[in-house]
Design a protein around this motif. Sequence first.
Motif, mmCIF file in Angstrom:
data_model
loop_
_atom_site.group_PDB
_atom_site.id
_atom_site.type_symbol
_atom_site.label_atom_id
_atom_site.label_comp_id
_atom_site.label_asym_id
_atom_site.label_seq_id
_atom_site.Cartn_x
_atom_site.Cartn_y
_atom_site.Cartn_z
ATOM 1 N N LEU A 231 0.794 -1.223 0.000
ATOM 2 C CA LEU A 231 0.000 0.000 0.000
ATOM 3 C C LEU A 231 0.830 1.278 0.000
ATOM 4 N N GLY A 232 2.159 1.147 0.030
ATOM 5 C CA GLY A 232 3.013 2.326 0.124
ATOM 6 C C GLY A 232 2.795 3.328 -0.997
ATOM 7 N N GLU A 233 2.724 2.845 -2.221
ATOM 8 C CA GLU A 233 2.572 3.753 -3.359
ATOM 9 C C GLU A 233 1.261 4.536 -3.285
ATOM 10 N N GLU A 234 0.172 3.832 -2.941
ATOM 11 C CA GLU A 234 -1.119 4.509 -2.826
ATOM 12 C C GLU A 234 -1.101 5.511 -1.680
ATOM 13 N N HIS A 235 -0.496 5.136 -0.570
ATOM 14 C CA HIS A 235 -0.360 6.065 0.564
ATOM 15 C C HIS A 235 0.383 7.327 0.143
ATOM 16 N N GLU A 236 1.483 7.160 -0.555
ATOM 17 C CA GLU A 236 2.294 8.311 -0.961
ATOM 18 C C GLU A 236 1.569 9.190 -1.982
ATOM 19 N N ARG A 237 0.709 8.579 -2.775
ATOM 20 C CA ARG A 237 -0.042 9.336 -3.790
ATOM 21 C C ARG A 237 -1.230 10.067 -3.184
ATOM 22 N N THR A 238 -1.888 9.437 -2.189
ATOM 23 C CA THR A 238 -3.135 9.996 -1.654
ATOM 24 C C THR A 238 -2.990 10.704 -0.314
ATOM 25 N N GLY A 239 -1.939 10.366 0.442
ATOM 26 C CA GLY A 239 -1.796 10.923 1.788
ATOM 27 C C GLY A 239 -2.579 10.175 2.844
ATOM 28 N N LYS A 240 -3.265 9.116 2.446
ATOM 29 C CA LYS A 240 -3.985 8.288 3.421
ATOM 30 C C LYS A 240 -2.982 7.454 4.214
ATOM 31 N N VAL A 241 -3.134 7.407 5.533
ATOM 32 C CA VAL A 241 -2.214 6.627 6.356
ATOM 33 C C VAL A 241 -2.568 5.145 6.265
ATOM 34 N N VAL B 13 -2.740 -4.588 19.019
ATOM 35 C CA VAL B 13 -2.039 -3.380 18.568
ATOM 36 C C VAL B 13 -2.801 -2.705 17.434
ATOM 37 N N PHE B 14 -2.716 -1.392 17.403
ATOM 38 C CA PHE B 14 -3.268 -0.554 16.335
ATOM 39 C C PHE B 14 -2.055 0.161 15.759
ATOM 40 N N GLN B 15 -1.617 -0.253 14.563
ATOM 41 C CA GLN B 15 -0.379 0.263 14.000
ATOM 42 C C GLN B 15 -0.676 1.221 12.843
ATOM 43 N N ILE B 16 0.076 2.297 12.781
ATOM 44 C CA ILE B 16 -0.117 3.310 11.756
ATOM 45 C C ILE B 16 1.211 3.553 11.065
ATOM 46 N N ALA B 17 1.277 3.216 9.785
ATOM 47 C CA ALA B 17 2.498 3.381 8.999
ATOM 48 C C ALA B 17 2.354 4.571 8.069
ATOM 49 N N ALA B 18 3.461 5.297 7.872
ATOM 50 C CA ALA B 18 3.447 6.438 6.965
ATOM 51 C C ALA B 18 4.861 6.768 6.531
ATOM 52 N N ASN B 19 4.976 7.217 5.298
ATOM 53 C CA ASN B 19 6.238 7.747 4.778
ATOM 54 C C ASN B 19 6.418 9.132 5.378
ATOM 55 N N VAL C 118 5.625 12.181 3.492
ATOM 56 C CA VAL C 118 4.210 12.452 3.248
ATOM 57 C C VAL C 118 3.521 12.910 4.531
ATOM 58 N N VAL C 119 3.762 12.194 5.609
ATOM 59 C CA VAL C 119 3.228 12.537 6.927
ATOM 60 C C VAL C 119 4.415 12.768 7.855
ATOM 61 N N PRO C 120 4.736 14.010 8.179
ATOM 62 C CA PRO C 120 5.885 14.277 9.052
ATOM 63 C C PRO C 120 5.775 13.523 10.374
ATOM 64 N N LEU C 121 6.925 13.206 10.950
ATOM 65 C CA LEU C 121 6.969 12.391 12.161
ATOM 66 C C LEU C 121 6.120 12.992 13.280
ATOM 67 N N ARG D 100 4.606 3.680 12.963
ATOM 68 C CA ARG D 100 5.538 2.918 12.130
ATOM 69 C C ARG D 100 6.010 3.777 10.947
ATOM 70 N N PRO D 101 6.886 4.745 11.206
ATOM 71 C CA PRO D 101 7.368 5.590 10.112
ATOM 72 C C PRO D 101 8.330 4.846 9.196
ATOM 73 N N TYR D 102 8.335 5.240 7.914
ATOM 74 C CA TYR D 102 9.282 4.647 6.985
ATOM 75 C C TYR D 102 9.760 5.691 5.983
ATOM 76 N N ILE D 103 10.827 5.359 5.278
ATOM 77 C CA ILE D 103 11.378 6.208 4.229
ATOM 78 C C ILE D 103 11.581 5.359 2.980
ATOM 79 N N ILE D 104 11.860 6.022 1.866
ATOM 80 C CA ILE D 104 12.294 5.327 0.666
ATOM 81 C C ILE D 104 13.800 5.539 0.550
ATOM 82 N N ASP D 105 14.566 4.452 0.597
ATOM 83 C CA ASP D 105 16.030 4.585 0.620
ATOM 84 C C ASP D 105 16.591 4.782 -0.794
ATOM 85 N N GLU D 106 17.913 4.822 -0.896
ATOM 86 C CA GLU D 106 18.575 5.121 -2.165
ATOM 87 C C GLU D 106 18.276 4.092 -3.243
#
Length: 246
Positions: free
Chosen positions: A140-150, A159-165, A168-171, A197-203
């Motif tokens: 779902l990463g690509e759709e999240h990054e395109r739409t801003g939906k977490v 657990v209730f986990q929330i992932a975001a780039n 797109v969504v600052p820490l 659950r923050p993530y980045i896109i690496d090199e």
Amino acid sequence: MKNDINRVCIVVLDSLGVGELPDAADYGDGGTDTLGHILDRVDLNIPNLRKLGLGNITGAAGGRLAVDSPQGAYGRFAEASKGKDTITGHWEIAGLSTQVPFRTYPDGFPKEIMDEFVRRTGRDYLGNCSMSGTEIIKLLGEEHERTGKVIVYTSADSVFQIAANTAVVPLKELYHICGIARELMQGEYACGRIIARPYIIDESGSRVRTADRHDFAVDPPEETLLDRLSGCTPSARSATSSTAGA
């Protein structure tokens, strides 16, 4: 003789079990042997833990880490609490027994919770299912990054986990969103932890989770061992600290 020892260190090795307990199958964990399975694949160099008697615990890795004349007192305990969440075990170490397990959400979180989540956070969501954290950001990463939906997901734990780039969504916003989720997941909906659950896109273009994970844990319902040692009451603790737990 005066006893000058005034400190006790408790070291918790989360997710390093030494074999299943009698109720393991109740939680889908029948046949578990984490330490043994790790040893099947990795040559562990843990001389001090071995000296203390880790490998001499009954059932621990089939005795492969046992030593002659261990220097510590060692043993294998069964939880009196119900449930398998991390918080349950930590609370029991600190003197609280949980007899009603935290609620889990194998089919996703209720619509009324998610509707309020959207209203209060100002962000829509993707997922709302039980899935591996690394797999769901691939899916779902690509759709999240395109739409801003977490990305919202859970696991076998409470657990209730929330992932975001974080591009797109600052820490800071992600933590704020998790705080709102913590407020929502109370009472009949209570779960053990809300996890950022923050993530980045690496090199290389891969989506990689960062070390900025943050757990927003439910507050203990009663005094813990730490409260008694520090002279802090539960109400004072809540007033002076956040609900975040590492």
